[in-house]
Design a protein around this motif. Structure first.
Motif, PDB file in Angstrom:
ATOM      1  N   THR A  61       0.834  -1.198   0.000  1.00  0.00           N
ATOM      2  CA  THR A  61       0.000   0.000   0.000  1.00  0.00           C
ATOM      3  C   THR A  61       0.869   1.249   0.000  1.00  0.00           C
ATOM      4  O   THR A  61       0.603   2.210  -0.740  1.00  0.00           O
ATOM      5  N   ALA A  88      -6.676  -1.274  -1.586  1.00  0.00           N
ATOM      6  CA  ALA A  88      -5.494  -0.415  -1.486  1.00  0.00           C
ATOM      7  C   ALA A  88      -5.277   0.424  -2.737  1.00  0.00           C
ATOM      8  O   ALA A  88      -4.872   1.594  -2.648  1.00  0.00           O
ATOM      9  N   GLU A  91      -7.781   3.128  -2.577  1.00  0.00           N
ATOM     10  CA  GLU A  91      -7.704   3.768  -1.263  1.00  0.00           C
ATOM     11  C   GLU A  91      -6.637   4.856  -1.235  1.00  0.00           C
ATOM     12  O   GLU A  91      -6.866   5.954  -0.710  1.00  0.00           O
TER      13      GLU A  91
END
Length: 372
Positions: A61, A88, A91
């Motif tokens: 990430t 991820a 995100e």
């Protein structure tokens, strides 16, 4: 018979001597952060994947976040990616104030449908982030053609596909930047968290390294806002050992996938994984599609009762996650991703699977159809 979704313990026992010696050397050196073994691993991984620069970091990430930070995007800029993947990817775009723009996926390979990308490009589009899902590459030839046409950088999310190739080029090395994860269950996994960023661009590599080190190039001098993200020396030592075995790990996964395909060939209510003709597949996951009339929850329940784990990757596509509710997405926006979320099922896949285990898994799976 004990069957695990991922059998890290048995894998460790096969390489225990090498792993233990590597860890002991780091402890003896006490060079726990940015020690020489980290640099050694970066060089070894760069040689393996065939790129100029590998920048290790804290996790996959972080690799994605640092990569998007390095591109100089502004709040409100759009990043094209897939709705059918781990959160991820989208995100980090949202975290940085960018707008994730989703493009539906191919129904057979589960990767972003490259033929639909160009229609999603607007004047605010500033990057394309394809995901190489479950172990095979997205259509990078078409993605890169579109990206060059519109002068857009490409950040490859290769967290599930290290070692997969297109025409000899490895996942993560074809775009401007590539990202990977060393989460323990990954094909190349450490015994904690870890990640890495790939690039062939010298200027980008310098910027990526600085961002990952608090925006600093000279100690206590900070040229930009950065983050603190690094791979510790013990994890680098473990990865150095496992990198030497990665080709044999990949071959074991591919052999297991071939066995599954053969054993499931006569099962008309599942579709085995399709491999695109332009890529190899390293089978981070072995993911089936169930016929729509099959009760997936019941299948999972019956397999569990027989001691067989099965997983759903992913039960809710990203555009329908609560985290993105304010973006105005609705059910029906990306029908292929939504259908896959209802019908996919992943069976155990790891380097230690043997044919006897797989026969039991498949026989048990077939037996569930009688009540599902």
């Amino acid at each position: 018979m004990e069957i695990k979704m991922v059998d890290l313990q048995t894998q460790y026992l096969h390489i225990k001597k090498e792993i233990d010696e590597a860890i002991a050397k780091v402890i003896d050196s006490t060079a726990f952060i940015n020690g020489p073994v980290v640099k050694e691993f970066q060089e070894n991984l760069a040689n393996y994947v065939g790129c100029k620069h590998v920048i290790t970091c804290g996790n996959g990430t972080d690799a994605l976040q640092i990569s998007l930070m390095a591109l100089g995007l502004q709040p409100g800029d759009e990043v094209i990616t897939t709705p059918f993947t781990f959160i991820a990817t989208a995100e980090v775009a949202g975290l940085l104030g960018f707008k994730p723009v989703f493009v539906d996926v191919h129904p057979d390979t589960f990767n972003i449908d490259a033929s639909k990308i160009e229609a999603a490009i607007t004047p605010r589009t500033k990057a394309i982030v394809p995901v190489h899902l479950f172990g095979q590459c997205a259509d990078m030839s078409e993605i890169l053609r579109i990206a060059r046409k519109h002068a857009l950088p490409v950040v490859e999310d290769a967290c599930q596909a290290i070692g997969a190739t297109i025409d000899g080029k490895m996942a993560g090395t074809m775009g401007d930047i590539g990202c990977t994860s060393f989460f323990p269950s990954k094909n190349l996994g450490c015994y904690g968290d870890g990640g890495a960023i790939f690039t062939n661009d010298d200027a980008l590599a310098t910027r990526l390294r600085g961002i990952a080190n608090h925006g600093s190039f000279v100690k206590y001098h900070h040229d930009m806002i950065g983050v603190n993200s690094r791979l510790d020396s013990i994890q680098a030592a473990i990865l150095n050992v496992k990198l030497r075995h990665l080709d044999e790990f990949t071959a074991a996964r591919q052999k297991a996938a071939e066995t599954y395909n053969r054993l499931l060939a006569d099962c008309d209510w599942v579709s085995t994984p399709a491999v695109a003709p332009f890529t190899t597949h390293v089978y981070h996951q072995y993911t089936l599609r169930l016929r729509e009339d099959i009760d997936r929850a019941r299948v999972i329940e019956k397999l569990k009762a027989l001691g067989i784990p099965a997983m759903i990757y992913y039960p809710v596509p990203l555009h329908l996650q609560k985290a993105f509710v304010s973006s105005g997405f609705r059910e029906g926006d990306f029908p292929v991703a939504e259908k896959l979320s209802r019908t996919v099922l992943s069976l155990p896949m790891h380097t230690e699977l043997d044919e006897k285990q797989q026969e039991f898994i498949v026989e048990s799976l077939k037996s569930t159809s009688k009540s599902c």
